[in-house]
Design a protein around this motif. Sequence first.
Motif, short mmCIF file in Angstrom:
data_model
loop_
_atom_site.label_atom_id
_atom_site.label_comp_id
_atom_site.label_asym_id
_atom_site.label_seq_id
_atom_site.Cartn_x
_atom_site.Cartn_y
_atom_site.Cartn_z
N ARG A 161 -19.54 28.65 -8.28
CA ARG A 161 -18.73 28.24 -7.13
C ARG A 161 -18.62 26.73 -7.14
O ARG A 161 -19.35 26.04 -6.45
CB ARG A 161 -19.36 28.71 -5.82
N ARG A 162 -17.71 26.23 -7.97
CA ARG A 162 -17.48 24.80 -8.07
C ARG A 162 -16.09 24.50 -7.51
O ARG A 162 -15.25 25.38 -7.41
CB ARG A 162 -17.57 24.34 -9.53
N PRO A 163 -15.81 23.23 -7.17
CA PRO A 163 -14.49 22.91 -6.59
C PRO A 163 -13.32 23.42 -7.45
O PRO A 163 -12.30 23.83 -6.93
CB PRO A 163 -14.51 21.38 -6.51
N TRP A 164 -13.46 23.41 -8.77
CA TRP A 164 -12.33 23.80 -9.63
C TRP A 164 -12.52 25.12 -10.35
O TRP A 164 -11.69 25.50 -11.17
CB TRP A 164 -12.03 22.66 -10.63
N LEU A 165 -13.64 25.79 -10.10
CA LEU A 165 -13.82 27.10 -10.74
C LEU A 165 -14.77 27.98 -9.92
O LEU A 165 -15.92 27.62 -9.71
CB LEU A 165 -14.39 26.95 -12.17
N THR A 166 -14.23 29.11 -9.48
CA THR A 166 -15.03 30.09 -8.75
C THR A 166 -14.93 31.42 -9.50
O THR A 166 -13.86 32.00 -9.60
CB THR A 166 -14.52 30.26 -7.31
N PRO A 217 -7.09 28.92 -5.28
CA PRO A 217 -6.09 28.78 -4.22
C PRO A 217 -4.69 28.99 -4.82
O PRO A 217 -4.53 28.94 -6.04
CB PRO A 217 -6.28 27.32 -3.75
N ASP A 218 -3.71 29.24 -3.96
CA ASP A 218 -2.34 29.42 -4.45
C ASP A 218 -1.80 28.09 -4.98
O ASP A 218 -2.24 27.01 -4.59
CB ASP A 218 -1.44 29.96 -3.33
N TRP A 219 -0.83 28.22 -5.89
CA TRP A 219 -0.24 27.06 -6.54
C TRP A 219 1.25 26.95 -6.19
O TRP A 219 1.87 27.92 -5.75
CB TRP A 219 -0.37 27.20 -8.07
N PRO A 258 -16.63 14.32 -15.28
CA PRO A 258 -17.78 15.00 -15.90
C PRO A 258 -17.73 16.51 -15.74
O PRO A 258 -18.61 17.21 -16.25
CB PRO A 258 -18.96 14.42 -15.12
N GLU A 259 -16.71 17.01 -15.06
CA GLU A 259 -16.74 18.43 -14.69
C GLU A 259 -15.35 19.03 -14.81
O GLU A 259 -14.69 19.32 -13.81
CB GLU A 259 -17.25 18.53 -13.24
N TYR A 260 -14.87 19.20 -16.05
CA TYR A 260 -13.57 19.82 -16.27
C TYR A 260 -13.81 21.21 -16.89
O TYR A 260 -14.42 21.32 -17.95
CB TYR A 260 -12.69 18.96 -17.19
N TYR A 261 -13.33 22.24 -16.19
CA TYR A 261 -13.64 23.61 -16.61
C TYR A 261 -12.55 24.20 -17.50
O TYR A 261 -11.37 24.07 -17.22
CB TYR A 261 -13.82 24.50 -15.37
N ILE A 262 -13.00 24.83 -18.57
CA ILE A 262 -12.11 25.49 -19.53
C ILE A 262 -12.55 26.94 -19.68
O ILE A 262 -13.74 27.24 -19.79
CB ILE A 262 -12.20 24.78 -20.91
#
Lengths: 186, 186
Positions: free
Chosen positions: A20-25, A48-50, B40-44
């Motif tokens: 559960r990170r700001p850019w990946l859940t 979230p929606d894009w 430091p936190e880019y998710y792929i």
Amino acid sequence: MKKDYDPQKWEVLGSEYLLRRPWLTARRDHVRLPDGTENPEYYILEYPDWVNVIARTRDGRFLLIRQYRHGLGETRYELCAGVIDPGDASPEAAARRELLEETGYGGGRWRLLSILSPNASAMTNLSYTFVAEDVEPLTEQHLEATEDITVHLLSTGEVRSLLENDEIKQALMAAPLWKYFCQHSL
Amino acid sequence: MKKDYDPQKWEVLGSEYLLRRPWLTARRDHVRLPDGTENPEYYILEYPDWVNVIARTRDGRFLLIRQYRHGLGETRYELCAGVIDPGDASPEAAARRELLEETGYGGGRWRLLSILSPNASAMTNLSYTFVAEDVEPLTEQHLEATEDITVHLLSTGEVRSLLENDEIKQALMAAPLWKYFCQHSL
């Protein structure tokens, strides 16, 4: 296969968040199919929606951006796009905000063109594409620190050529652009 | 913005796998942008490439499937689709295998229509869409335990209507279908 049968919703027997990170859940669901088959490890990505914007100037040119995309490791032409923030009053408000931030363009006549799914099997979100006709330059770009975006005005023929050659690589952008070109016989 | 500038590749300063499961591989990259800004936190998300098939029978009907998709929680019309397995000799071989397994149809004349990205910012894979004209029923469906799929033959008008109404919800399927309809003036 039974006639008139339509694949039914799965039952969720358990659910656990793995990230559960700001850019990946990321979530793991334990699911049961209608025939009783269980899959204890079905992964769902919550987003979230894009929004996307097909923006055109008064002289009919398309407003595209170029941006490096780390997933593919490439820089390509794209529609202006972004995430609907909690502070956005509506998908259209988010699209207007993104267009202004990324390109400095605004105004014009707006309408919703399509609502599509990036990946219905594993992702929870939708992508709204708006058409904005007759946009004009209003301000400078206001990019975030991690945004590195250039702005370009392309002719209808140039965009059609990008589409034919799959150079608008993101399906979420290619689909509404093809819809627009098909509906307008461009 | 400097003229002639094109957004450049990011440098990867570090990389760590957070999840490595058969259906979900998530990586966190520490990246540096061309202007020196670090994230430091880019998710792929790493995925194998995917395939879709726009299959038509001799009488011009489109072969679609219906399948429940847990990300969106909906059952809709879709193209036959799947993952390219290590054992597949080529993307087309994977597409032929998936069509046969999911629908029992095969044969016909095949060509590659498009190669698109599901999400160029966060996903590493591509989706290949093939057109298969004049397919015919060859065998029964051979579904995996977790597949619950029905097969449908739709007219050109019915598929166009699904596209217009965004009922082909997955952008990866809508984009090549629109391309096909636009190129053939359907």
